[in-house]
Design a protein around this motif. Structure first.
Motif, PDB file in Angstrom:
ATOM      1  N   GLU B 356      65.471-100.225-120.743  1.00 30.19           N
ATOM      2  CA  GLU B 356      64.252-101.055-120.631  1.00 30.19           C
ATOM      3  C   GLU B 356      64.226-101.772-119.286  1.00 30.19           C
ATOM      4  O   GLU B 356      63.195-101.844-118.620  1.00 30.19           O
ATOM      5  N   PHE B 357      65.394-102.292-118.904  1.00 30.85           N
ATOM      6  CA  PHE B 357      65.455-102.962-117.595  1.00 30.85           C
ATOM      7  C   PHE B 357      65.176-101.957-116.477  1.00 30.85           C
ATOM      8  O   PHE B 357      64.482-102.260-115.494  1.00 30.85           O
ATOM      9  N   GLY B 358      65.732-100.754-116.638  1.00 29.02           N
ATOM     10  CA  GLY B 358      65.495 -99.702-115.644  1.00 29.02           C
ATOM     11  C   GLY B 358      64.018 -99.380-115.499  1.00 29.02           C
ATOM     12  O   GLY B 358      63.493 -99.256-114.387  1.00 29.02           O
ATOM     13  N   PRO B 562      71.905-107.830-112.721  1.00 24.53           N
ATOM     14  CA  PRO B 562      70.452-107.619-112.710  1.00 24.53           C
ATOM     15  C   PRO B 562      69.715-108.729-111.969  1.00 24.53           C
ATOM     16  O   PRO B 562      68.743-108.471-111.263  1.00 24.53           O
ATOM     17  N   GLU B 563      70.213-109.973-112.103  1.00 27.87           N
ATOM     18  CA  GLU B 563      69.536-111.105-111.463  1.00 27.87           C
ATOM     19  C   GLU B 563      69.586-110.994-109.937  1.00 27.87           C
ATOM     20  O   GLU B 563      68.717-111.528-109.242  1.00 27.87           O
ATOM     21  N   ASN B 564      70.605-110.365-109.422  1.00 25.81           N
ATOM     22  CA  ASN B 564      70.760-110.293-107.961  1.00 25.81           C
ATOM     23  C   ASN B 564      70.134-109.044-107.340  1.00 25.81           C
ATOM     24  O   ASN B 564      70.229-108.836-106.126  1.00 25.81           O
ATOM     25  N   LEU B 565      69.528-108.229-108.172  1.00 26.63           N
ATOM     26  CA  LEU B 565      68.921-107.000-107.633  1.00 26.63           C
ATOM     27  C   LEU B 565      67.690-107.333-106.789  1.00 26.63           C
ATOM     28  O   LEU B 565      66.784-108.031-107.259  1.00 26.63           O
ATOM     29  N   ILE B 566      67.671-106.817-105.588  1.00 29.59           N
ATOM     30  CA  ILE B 566      66.493-106.980-104.726  1.00 29.59           C
ATOM     31  C   ILE B 566      65.600-105.758-104.941  1.00 29.59           C
ATOM     32  O   ILE B 566      65.992-104.629-104.628  1.00 29.59           O
TER      33      ILE B 566
END
Lengths: 95, 577
Positions: B356-358, B562-566
């Motif tokens: 889902e995040f993907g 996930p929080e640090n993904l740009i």
């Protein structure tokens, strides 16, 4: 309290083929990259091997890691790690 | 027998029948005898290329290292980058260098370099042959050391005056070799410790969201099938390192792809949110997990590695198992199935959440941006047109990250990239080495303009030997990742990233007698890739908009979460590195 302590690492280098200098140099390359403080080192000729004593300080975890890296050096036969008071370590490294 | 004949005979006996190299005065005595032996020597146009080709040959063959020949001095030092590349990625290769004659060694002779000394920290082993009769021992030792345990490169240096020395050929047995030549080396990995296996099994079956992190060691130990079987028992997702991308098929339903700084969002989500991570054959690179301490929080770690110095080096595991990966995973699975009677019926919950995040992330990432053909669409065409067993190599830079994100590896062993050292210029000579190792398979080098230019002189080798490989150049006129980092983290101060005065890559290929094309749309791209799939040597100049950033990414030093993904350039605002 500091978790830095003094250790002596003793290891044998197989020297029958080339006299052991290459093995020693390779081992020193490993020590150079370890996060430890190097004090001194003694090398004794024992015929087919060179017996090396290394006096170093550092965290137990880093010392153990260094010992494992030294064991990977092809010419190194056996590695022993001893923790000791620094004044005793000076004597131990040279006997 | 002459030493040169003895060395070539030794190579033949060890199955080392392909070498890449360049002759020079210190190894002409070796080259003189090559016509009398079954050793095929391929002339590269720079020794760095010879080393990369030998490295790639070994990556494809696994138990047969590639061989690189070089002369003394600059020939030998030109191998250095290639040796370091192989060392960092644990690839087996053997470099055989000529050395100045013994009588003048150490006197700063013409073309003298202490290459054994130079390469000590970047090889698994290096040695100078000090007696002519030692040559067969040296070759045997180099082979054993390079392919057993954790593989790696070995360098053998031979003085020039030895080549024509007459010796009695002697072929040492395995026992003699290990006892008399390398008694400190044990080629047999330790068996997995049963109590640690039990502990690991308990953690895995009690975990709510176990995740398997696959590294390059899974390829080297032939552990792919065992890892997949274990994942199916646990119904746990597999994520990979960049090197591990080569070790598992991307179309397996439990494989989420590669994690890391430029990893796939779903893989990074799963790895970061796992409660138990089973890491197999990986050194927990900073590029895979980012900040070690942050990554470690809130999860149990089981680490299997053949190299005991890797256990606890970057991440302290709860259970550290020193063993061959295939053996350890097999024992672990058997214990889980037979002793614990465990088998999960449904996928662990983290898979659904990760996917889902993907979906959320990819919707943002794949929005139309920039001019011209999009990298992800081009790579989709590449995957569609190449057969599953085609071999892809990469250079290093933006194109490498695009390929990591968007080129799924369907058959393990078909994706060669410089993951550890990050060596620009690796991809093209590696493609040549791969083609020599697997002549029946199509080989494509996915490269960058900057990266390809570093080793493109080897186009001559492709033509000379009919080693037909394709090159897909991501041509954006810049060092793209440098430009991206400068834009995102260094105040948009672009310095030294502009590749002005690039050659016309089509004409460059033509000048070596190789065809080149510059597709202008997806149909033309597809036709070009199809030609490579059919075995043509072809340079494809793919013009890419340099303003299309390779995303997602995580800023260096940050934990890969996930929080640090740009996902967009705007999200990088304010990040300092």
């Amino acid at each position: 309290m500091s978790d830095i302590e003094t250790y002596v690492i003793k290891f044998s280098i197989y020297a029958a083929i080339d006299g052991g200098l290459d093995g020693l140099a390779r081992a020193i390359h490993v020590v150079r990259k370890a996060p430890i403080q190097f004090h001194d080192m003694a090398v004794i000729d024992a015929g087919k091997t060179k017996e090396v004593s290394l006096r170093i300080s550092g965290k137990k975890k880093d010392i153990e890691w260094l010992a494992k890296k030294l064991e990977k050096v092809v010419e190194v036969l056996e590695v022993k790690v001893q923790k000791m008071p620094s004044e005793v370590a000076i004597i131990a490294a040279h006997t | 027998m002459l030493v040169s004949d003895a060395l070539l005979e030794a190579l033949e006996r060890e199955g080392l029948k392909v070498a890449f190299g360049i002759p020079g005065s210190a190894n002409l005595g070796l080259y003189e005898k090559i016509p009398d032996h079954n050793v095929n020597v391929i002339l590269m146009r720079h020794e760095q290329g010879a080393a990369h080709a030998a490295d790639a040959y070994g990556r494809v063959k696994r138990k047969v290292p590639g061989v690189a020949f070089a002369t003394s001095g600059p020939g030998a030092t030109n191998l250095v980058t290639g040796l370091a590349t192989a060392y960092m990625d644990s690839a087996p290769m053997i470099a055989i260098t000529g050395q100045v004659p013994t009588a003048i060694m150490g006197r700063d002779a013409f073309q003298e370099t202490d290459v054994v000394g130079v390469t000590m920290p970047i090889t698994k082993h290096s040695l100078l042959v000090r007696k002519p009769e030692h040559v067969t021992w040296a070759v045997r030792a180099a082979k054993v050391i390079s392919v057993t345990n954790r593989p790696g490169p070995v360098l053998v240096d031979i003085p020039r005056d030895f080549w024509r020395k007459d010796i009695d050929f002697y072929w040492p047995s395995d026992e003699e070799l290990l006892k008399e030549w390398i008694p400190g080396y044990n080629p047999t990995p330790p068996k997995p410790n049963p109590s640690l296996i039990m502990k690991a099994a308990k953690l895995l079956v009690e975990a709510e969201n176990p995740v398997i992190l696959v590294g390059g060691g899974v390829w080297w130990s032939y552990a792919t099938d065992e890892v997949l079987k274990l994942a199916e028992i646990l119904m746990a997702p597999i994520v990979t390192t960049l090197m591990g991308k080569n070790a598992v098929p991307a179309d397996h339903p439990l494989v989420l792809g590669n994690a890391g700084m430029h990893g796939r969002p779903e893989a990074n989500y799963a790895l970061y949110n796992a409660d138990v991570v089973l890491a197999i054959g990986t050194r927990f690179s900073d590029r895979t997990v980012g900040n070690f301490e942050e990554f470690r929080k809130g999860k149990k770690i089981i680490h299997i590695d053949i190299d005991k110095s890797e256990i606890g080096k970057n991440i302290d595991p709860d259970v550290g198992i020193v063993a061959d990966a295939r053996e350890a995973v097999k024992v672990l699975r058997e214990y889980i199935v037979n002793a614990l009677k465990f088998k999960r019926d449904e996928e662990v919950p983290i898979i659904k959440k990760a996917k889902e995040f993907g979906e959320y992330a990819w919707e943002i990432l794949l929005k139309e941006r920039g001019r011209g053909m999009k990298p992800w669409k081009v790579l989709k065409i590449v995957r569609e047109e190449l057969p599953a067993d085609a071999i892809v190599t990469t250079g290093v830079g933006g194109h490498q990250m695009w390929a990591a994100l968007h080129y799924p590896v369907l058959k393990p062993g078909t994706y060669l990239t410089s993951g550890g050292l990050g060596t620009m210029g690796y991809g093209f000579p590696a493609a040549i080495g791969a083609k020599a190792a697997a002549p029946d398979k199509p080989v494509l080098d996915i490269d960058g303009d900057g990266s390809f230019l570093m080793t493109s002189q080897n186009l001559a080798t492709v033509k000379q030997y009919g080693l037909n490989v394709g090159v897909l150049i991501f041509d954006n006129g810049s060092l793209q990742l440098i430009r991206q980092w400068q834009d995102l983290f260094f105040g948009h101060r672009r310095v030294g990233e502009n590749l002005a005065y690039l050659p016309d890559f089509v004409k460059l290929a033509n000048s070596f007698g190789i065809e080149g094309v510059r597709p202008e749309n997806y149909d033309e791209m597809r036709k070009a890739i199809r030609r490579v799939a059919q075995g043509e040597a072809l340079v494809i100049d793919y013009i890419v908009d340099p303003d299309i950033m390779v995303l997602p990414m995580v800023a260096p030093g940050k934990v890969i979460s996930p929080e640090n993904l740009i996902l967009t350039p705007e999200q990088a605002a304010g990040i300092t590195v």
